[in-house]
Scaffold this motif. Structure first.
Motif, PDB file in Angstrom:
ATOM      1  N   ASN A  20     -10.675  12.146   4.185  1.00 56.17           N
ATOM      2  CA  ASN A  20      -9.458  12.256   3.367  1.00 56.17           C
ATOM      3  C   ASN A  20      -9.814  12.919   2.037  1.00 56.17           C
ATOM      4  OD1 ASN A  20      -7.851  10.849   5.276  1.00 56.17           O
ATOM      5  ND2 ASN A  20      -8.637   8.894   4.500  1.00 56.17           N
ATOM      6  N   ALA A  22      -9.551  14.319  -1.761  1.00 52.53           N
ATOM      7  CA  ALA A  22      -8.993  13.781  -3.013  1.00 52.53           C
ATOM      8  C   ALA A  22      -7.703  14.515  -3.365  1.00 52.53           C
ATOM      9  CB  ALA A  22     -10.010  13.903  -4.142  1.00 52.53           C
ATOM     10  N   ARG A  23      -6.756  13.808  -3.942  1.00 52.62           N
ATOM     11  CA  ARG A  23      -5.476  14.412  -4.299  1.00 52.62           C
ATOM     12  C   ARG A  23      -4.908  13.660  -5.514  1.00 52.62           C
ATOM     13  NH1 ARG A  23      -4.220  10.856  -0.166  1.00 52.62           N
ATOM     14  NH2 ARG A  23      -2.322   9.583  -0.512  1.00 52.62           N
ATOM     15  N   TYR A  24      -3.939  14.278  -6.071  1.00 50.03           N
ATOM     16  CA  TYR A  24      -3.244  13.624  -7.185  1.00 50.03           C
ATOM     17  C   TYR A  24      -1.745  13.802  -7.002  1.00 50.03           C
ATOM     18  CZ  TYR A  24      -2.879  18.331  -9.160  1.00 50.03           C
ATOM     19  OH  TYR A  24      -2.620  19.659  -9.346  1.00 50.03           O
ATOM     20  N   GLU A  25      -1.028  12.808  -7.494  1.00 53.01           N
ATOM     21  CA  GLU A  25       0.423  12.801  -7.408  1.00 53.01           C
ATOM     22  C   GLU A  25       0.997  12.840  -8.819  1.00 53.01           C
ATOM     23  OE1 GLU A  25       1.443   9.312  -5.296  1.00 53.01           O
ATOM     24  OE2 GLU A  25       0.743  10.052  -3.330  1.00 53.01           O
ATOM     25  N   ASN A 160      -1.133  10.381 -10.995  1.00 50.41           N
ATOM     26  CA  ASN A 160      -1.848   9.336 -10.264  1.00 50.41           C
ATOM     27  C   ASN A 160      -2.904  10.016  -9.387  1.00 50.41           C
ATOM     28  OD1 ASN A 160      -2.628   6.930  -9.151  1.00 50.41           O
ATOM     29  ND2 ASN A 160      -0.900   6.788  -7.730  1.00 50.41           N
ATOM     30  N   PHE A 161      -4.176   9.776  -9.704  1.00 46.94           N
ATOM     31  CA  PHE A 161      -5.285  10.404  -8.961  1.00 46.94           C
ATOM     32  C   PHE A 161      -5.729   9.480  -7.839  1.00 46.94           C
ATOM     33  CE2 PHE A 161      -9.870  11.014  -8.330  1.00 46.94           C
ATOM     34  CZ  PHE A 161      -9.861  12.339  -7.907  1.00 46.94           C
ATOM     35  N   ILE A 162      -5.755  10.036  -6.662  1.00 47.44           N
ATOM     36  CA  ILE A 162      -6.211   9.293  -5.469  1.00 47.44           C
ATOM     37  C   ILE A 162      -7.530   9.917  -5.033  1.00 47.44           C
ATOM     38  CG2 ILE A 162      -5.665   8.613  -3.107  1.00 47.44           C
ATOM     39  CD1 ILE A 162      -2.716   8.906  -3.824  1.00 47.44           C
ATOM     40  N   ASN A 165     -12.000   9.899   0.446  1.00 48.61           N
ATOM     41  CA  ASN A 165     -12.809   8.902   1.163  1.00 48.61           C
ATOM     42  C   ASN A 165     -13.114   9.413   2.576  1.00 48.61           C
ATOM     43  OD1 ASN A 165     -10.354   8.669   2.332  1.00 48.61           O
ATOM     44  ND2 ASN A 165     -10.028   6.502   1.884  1.00 48.61           N
TER      45      ASN A 165
END
Length: 202
Positions: A20, A22-25, A160-162, A165
Motif C-alpha cells: 500500500n 503512502a498517500r495523503y488526503e 491527513n497523511f497516511i 505499509n
C-alpha cells in the motif's frame, strides 16, 4: 525390482504480499462569514427664526412703568425736590439778608409759594420705539449610511497523511503429504482375494 510404496510430497508455504503506497488526503472547508448591520438614519433639526421685541423703554416713555422703575423715579424726584428746596431756601435767605432792598421781601416770598407753575404733560404715545431684534433660524440635516461589517471565518485545508505499509497474506501454510501407493497389505495374507497358496511340497 521393488517399486516404492510411499509417495512423499512437500508443499511449501504460499503467501501474497500487498504493498500500500503512502498517500495523503486533503479536506477543505468552505469559508463562512457573519454579517452585522449597523443601521444608519436621517436626523433633521430645524431651528425657527426667533423674533425679540423689547418694549420696556417704549412703555417707560409712555408712562407705563414697572415697580422697580417707579421706585427709582420717585427716589430721583425726591432727591431733586430736596435740591430745589435747599436752593429756594438759599434764595429766600439771600433776599431777607439783602440790605439794599427797601421793601419787605416776606410778602413777595409768600406770594411765590402760593403761585405755582403747573405744567400739564398728559400723553400716552411712547417717545421711544420698541427694540426689535431677530435670530435667523436654519435647518441642519445629518444623514448616516448603514454600516456593514463582515466577519470572515476561514480555515486552511486539513492534510491527513497516511503512511505506506506492506501486508503479507498467508494463503497456504507449508505441509508434507505422505501417500501409500503400494498394494494393500492383508493380515493374514489369506485374506487377499488374489491370494494363492504356495505349494511347498514341490
Amino acid at each position: 525390482m521393488i517399486e516404492p510404496v510411499l509417495e512423499i510430497r512437500t508443499i511449501p508455504m504460499s503467501f501474497e504480499m500487498k504493498i500500500n503506497k503512502a498517500r495523503y488526503e486533503i479536506a477543505t472547508t468552505n469559508a463562512t462569514f457573519e454579517l452585522q448591520r449597523t443601521k444608519g438614519g436621517f436626523d433633521m433639526k430645524m431651528r425657527p427664526t426667533k423674533l425679540n421685541i423689547d418694549t420696556v423703554e417704549a412703555r417707560y416713555s409712555a408712562g407705563i412703568k414697572s415697580v422697580m422703575r417707579s421706585v427709582q423715579d420717585y427716589a430721583k424726584r425726591g432727591v431733586q425736590a430736596g435740591y430745589e428746596a435747599v436752593a429756594a431756601y438759599a434764595r429766600e435767605g439771600s433776599l431777607m439778608m439783602d440790605i439794599s432792598i427797601v421793601e419787605n421781601p416776606i410778602p413777595a416770598i409768600a406770594m411765590k409759594k402760593f403761585i405755582s407753575e403747573v405744567e400739564f404733560n398728559v400723553g400716552f404715545a411712547p417717545e421711544v420705539g420698541p427694540d426689535i431684534s431677530w435670530e435667523i433660524g436654519g435647518i441642519s440635516m445629518n444623514f448616516k449610511m448603514d454600516d456593514l461589517n463582515f466577519d470572515w471565518n476561514t480555515s486552511g485545508p486539513e492534510i491527513n497523511f497516511i503512511p505506506g505499509n506492506i501486508e503479507f497474506v498467508v494463503s497456504e501454510y507449508p505441509k508434507v503429504e505422505i501417500n501409500y501407493v503400494g498394494t494393500p497389505i492383508f493380515v493374514p495374507p489369506s485374506a487377499n482375494p488374489n491370494y494363492k497358496e504356495l505349494d511347498t511340497f514341490v
